[in-house]
Structures are given as C-alpha cells and as structure tokens.
Design a protein around this motif. Structure first.
Motif: not given
Length: 121
Positions: A75-89, A102-116
């Motif tokens: 149930g996890c949501i992991i998303t890396a967005w390279d564009s949103y509303m005519n902006e590019h990332f 864990g279950e149902f966690a939500h991780i999303t990024a337009c720039t950078k997320i680092v989990i050690g």
C-alpha cells in the motif's frame, strides 16, 4: 451420539494439521507473488535491490533507487515527479540498505529525498 475423547483428540489434531498446511501454502503463494512482482518491476527503477510488497503505487521509478535488504510494505505510494503544472524537475529518491518502510507510507519528491541505511518507519 457421544464421541470419545480419543476420537475428538485425533479429529482436533487432524484439523490443526490441515489449518497449518493451508497457512503454509498461503504463505508460500504470497511470497511467490511478491517475488514475481519485484522481478517484473525491477527494470523500471534506477536501482532496485530491495523488496516492494504489492499492491503499491509507483511513479517515476527511473528516478528511484532502493538499497539491498530494504523492505517496502504493501500500500505504499512512492512517486518522483519530473513535471508538475508546466514546471520540470530532476527528482531523486534514494532509500538506503536494510531499511523497512511500513505499510501505507507515502514518499514523494520533486527534488531530492535521501533515506539513509538502517531506517525504520
């Protein structure tokens, strides 16, 4: 009709063995589905050495790397967005080794997320 204690004991033993076999078969099938799912999606990632439970929502896998022995719950949501509303990332999500998301966690990024390494959520 009364059933003797010996017959009742045998019946309960057989019933418990059948339930155990059913649970073992279900557990085996569950593990098989997870392995097949991970095999099928592995090539879509920048790097994928962990395990993602199904069902999950994934977007931008080519920007996501998952380290060795990392488990991502169902149930996890992991998303890396390279564009949103005519902006590019240029997104990047890096999840280290030996992590448990864990279950149902939500991780999303337009720039950078680092989990050690060795992180539990």
């Amino acid at each position: 009709m009364l059933i003797s204690k010996e017959y009742m004991s045998i019946f309960l033993t057989i019933l418990s063995l059948l339930l155990y076999c059913w649970e073992s078969a279900f557990s085996f099938m569950d593990r098989l589905v997870v392995k097949l799912h991970n095999w099928a999606i592995r090539s879509r990632f920048l790097s994928m050495e962990g395990c993602i439970r199904h069902p999950s929502q994934l977007k931008g896998e080519k920007y996501i790397s998952i380290g060795k022995k990392t488990y991502i719950g169902k149930g996890c949501i992991i998303t890396a967005w390279d564009s949103y509303m005519n902006e590019h990332f240029t997104p990047s999500i890096e999840i280290g080794e030996n992590c448990s998301i864990g279950e149902f966690a939500h991780i999303t990024a337009c720039t950078k997320i680092v989990i050690g390494n060795n992180v539990l959520t």
